[in-house]
Motif scaffolding. Structure first.
Motif, mmCIF file in Angstrom:
data_model
loop_
_atom_site.group_PDB
_atom_site.id
_atom_site.type_symbol
_atom_site.label_atom_id
_atom_site.label_comp_id
_atom_site.label_asym_id
_atom_site.label_seq_id
_atom_site.Cartn_x
_atom_site.Cartn_y
_atom_site.Cartn_z
ATOM 1 N N GLN A 99 1.094 -1.212 0.106
ATOM 2 C CA GLN A 99 -0.077 -0.283 0.050
ATOM 3 C C GLN A 99 0.289 0.828 0.406
ATOM 4 O O GLN A 99 0.394 2.603 -0.569
ATOM 5 C CB GLN A 99 -1.157 0.966 1.275
ATOM 6 C CG GLN A 99 -2.187 0.771 1.638
ATOM 7 C CD GLN A 99 -2.366 1.206 2.324
ATOM 8 O OE1 GLN A 99 -2.019 1.602 3.946
ATOM 9 N NE2 GLN A 99 -3.903 1.289 2.366
ATOM 10 N N ASP A 100 1.852 1.125 0.737
ATOM 11 C CA ASP A 100 2.773 2.355 0.575
ATOM 12 C C ASP A 100 3.714 2.440 -0.766
ATOM 13 O O ASP A 100 3.641 4.313 -1.025
ATOM 14 C CB ASP A 100 3.829 2.209 1.686
ATOM 15 C CG ASP A 100 4.732 3.877 1.981
ATOM 16 O OD1 ASP A 100 4.461 4.029 2.694
ATOM 17 O OD2 ASP A 100 6.508 3.212 2.067
ATOM 18 N N THR A 103 0.977 4.084 -2.870
ATOM 19 C CA THR A 103 0.293 5.566 -2.506
ATOM 20 C C THR A 103 1.343 6.464 -2.824
ATOM 21 O O THR A 103 1.247 7.500 -3.801
ATOM 22 C CB THR A 103 0.065 5.954 -1.080
ATOM 23 O OG1 THR A 103 0.874 5.543 0.053
ATOM 24 C CG2 THR A 103 -1.496 5.032 -1.049
ATOM 25 N N VAL A 120 -5.277 11.065 0.153
ATOM 26 C CA VAL A 120 -6.129 9.383 -0.102
ATOM 27 C C VAL A 120 -7.254 9.267 0.322
ATOM 28 O O VAL A 120 -7.112 8.223 1.747
ATOM 29 C CB VAL A 120 -5.028 8.837 -1.031
ATOM 30 C CG1 VAL A 120 -3.855 8.110 0.030
ATOM 31 C CG2 VAL A 120 -5.675 7.871 -2.035
ATOM 32 N N VAL A 305 -8.884 10.757 -3.657
ATOM 33 C CA VAL A 305 -7.832 12.070 -3.802
ATOM 34 C C VAL A 305 -8.720 13.057 -3.513
ATOM 35 O O VAL A 305 -9.662 13.630 -4.297
ATOM 36 C CB VAL A 305 -6.629 12.133 -4.234
ATOM 37 C CG1 VAL A 305 -5.704 12.687 -4.179
ATOM 38 C CG2 VAL A 305 -6.128 10.838 -4.844
#
Length: 464
Positions: A99-100, A103, A120, A305
């Motif tokens: 996930q990091d 993003t 987000v 976002v």
């Protein structure tokens, strides 16, 4: 006595059997399967191979979800890496390395002024979930209920998203004219048509503001607005690019009245229109961007976002079980990075302009071509029935015939627009020059064949 194995079924028999069982088992809600009786078994890039052995050039691209086409090596590698790592395939909204990475890559692609103060929020896996989240966000933040949306829009199939789409009716949604040069709602087209559409919106927002300031002033007949939602290029509505000057006007109008602006980039994002995000053509900075389709690298992923000033949701508010799709985030991060590093948005702009020019040339020899338009590799050809009046009425039967003729020539295209009379081309951004030429050649041949067949039917009708 030796036992012989039964001979394997012929490819055509397998193909037809699968299609027959689908028609018996699945609901009437299926759409693409009705007009595209194809059973894909292998795919790579632009090409699909069906169960009957036929090959097709796929210019549907998962309705725009396949920015890199089918099974791109970087996408497959990203998915395998997660599978081989032993990482969890599902988590709710827990922080993970996957996930990091997603993003981080996503924020690297956003317009700089927007990214500086953005947050987000991951939603359920479908694009319509992100639209619902965006509408809920602005309504909760502003404390207002009304929503501004546009004719011809398509934002999804859940209740709130449908209410903001073109054909729906919702007392909380006010429908505004979208600038449509070929079928201008004011009958003038061009810059003048866009100016009238903007002025209509301006007057309506002013009426709503007056009612907001004075609850006893009900003459305007419109509620105070929580937000405006628009597509920089209407996709399902018929590939209608919004004029940049009109978009800037909408941004100014909404900013002046503190009305959050939601840009629906579900189909236009990730390089599709010739910039990474379609709002970059006009330079506007929306308050919310709705993202899905290509951001998942062919797998289901949806997010909004938004400007952090809109943050209003307390911890533990509405959540979605499948908002942590790890495989989609891995595939999406790989897709975003590949498009960005290889400047595929610039490539889409260049190749799209070439294809658009060739397709526009067909209008000179085919009177059934009313308009050819698009941005980047998001192209629409509107087919019409030659008749008195300008513009001519749409020709949905002819468009369906062109789609069938395309399919018989190994080309998959979609339909959209008013009465489904617009043939839509959404090839992957990895399209080569040679493939682009083949797509246009096959389309031109299909158009000519469908037009000839229509003429024969017309002549036969007249003779009787």
């Amino acid at each position: 006595m030796a036992v012989t194995e039964p001979a394997p079924a012929a490819p055509t028999v397998v193909h037809e059997g699968i299609l027959r069982r689908q028609s018996l088992r699945e609901s009437a809600a299926r759409t693409y399967a009705r007009s595209l009786p194809v059973v894909p078994v292998r795919a790579r890039g632009l090409t699909i191979e069906a169960a009957d052995g036929r090959r097709y050039l796929d210019c549907l691209s998962g309705a725009g979800a396949l920015a890199l086409g089918h099974n791109h090596p970087v996408v497959l590698e990203a998915i395998r890496k997660v599978l081989d790592s032993g990482a969890p395939l599902h988590v709710p909204d827990l922080a993970t390395p996957v996930q990091d990475a997603f993003t981080t890559e996503l924020f690297a692609t956003l317009p700089r002024r927007f990214a500086e103060n953005a947050r987000v929020r991951f939603c359920g896996p479908a694009a319509t979930d992100a639209v619902e989240a965006a509408v809920e966000l602005v309504r909760t933040t502003t404390g207002r209920d009304g929503l501004l949306a546009f004719t011809g829009a398509h934002h999804g199939t859940t209740a709130g998203a449908l209410a903001a789409s073109g054909a729906a009716q919702d007392v909380r949604v006010t429908r505004l004219p979208y600038p449509y040069d070929y079928r201008c709602p004011f009958g003038v087209g061009g810059e003048r048509g866009a100016e009238l559409a903007a002025r209509w919106t301006e007057n309506l927002i002013a009426d709503a503001a007056a009612a907001d300031d004075d609850p006893d002033d009900l003459d305007g007949g419109v509620p105070p607005f929580a937000g405006m939602i628009l597509e920089p290029v209407q996709g399902e509505g018929g590939v209608i690019p919004a004029p940049d000057t009109w978009l800037r006007r909408m941004r100014a109008l909404t900013a002046d009245r503190s009305i959050p602006l939601i840009a629906d980039e579900i189909q236009t994002g990730v390089g599709r229109t010739g910039t990474f995000w379609a709002v970059e053509h006009s330079g506007i900075v929306p308050d919310v961007m709705v993202l899905s389709k290509a951001i998942g690298g062919s797998l289901p992923l949806a997010a909004i976002v938004y400007d952090s000033d809109l943050e209003s949701r307390p911890p533990g508010g509405r959540t979605d079980t499948f908002r942590g799709n790890q495989l989609a985030m891995a595939a999406g991060a790989a897709t975003l990075a590949y498009v960005r590093r290889n400047k595929l948005a610039d490539r889409a702009a260049l190749l799209g302009a070439r294809m658009l020019g060739r397709l526009q040339g067909l209008a000179a020899s085919h009177h059934c071509v009313g308009d050819v338009r698009g941005r980047g590799l998001m192209i629409g050809v509107e087919l019409v029935a030659p008749a008195a009046g300008d513009p001519a009425p749409p020709a949905p039967a002819l468009a369906a015939a062109v789609q069938r003729e395309c399919l018989s020539r190994g080309l998959i295209v979609g339909l959209g627009g008013r009465r489904s009379a617009v043939v839509r081309l959404l090839p992957p951004l990895t399209l080569t020059d040679e493939q682009a030429g083949a797509v246009v050649d096959r389309f031109a041949d299909a158009l000519a064949a469908a037009e000839r067949a229509a003429l024969r039917r017309s002549e036969a009708g007249l003779s009787h």
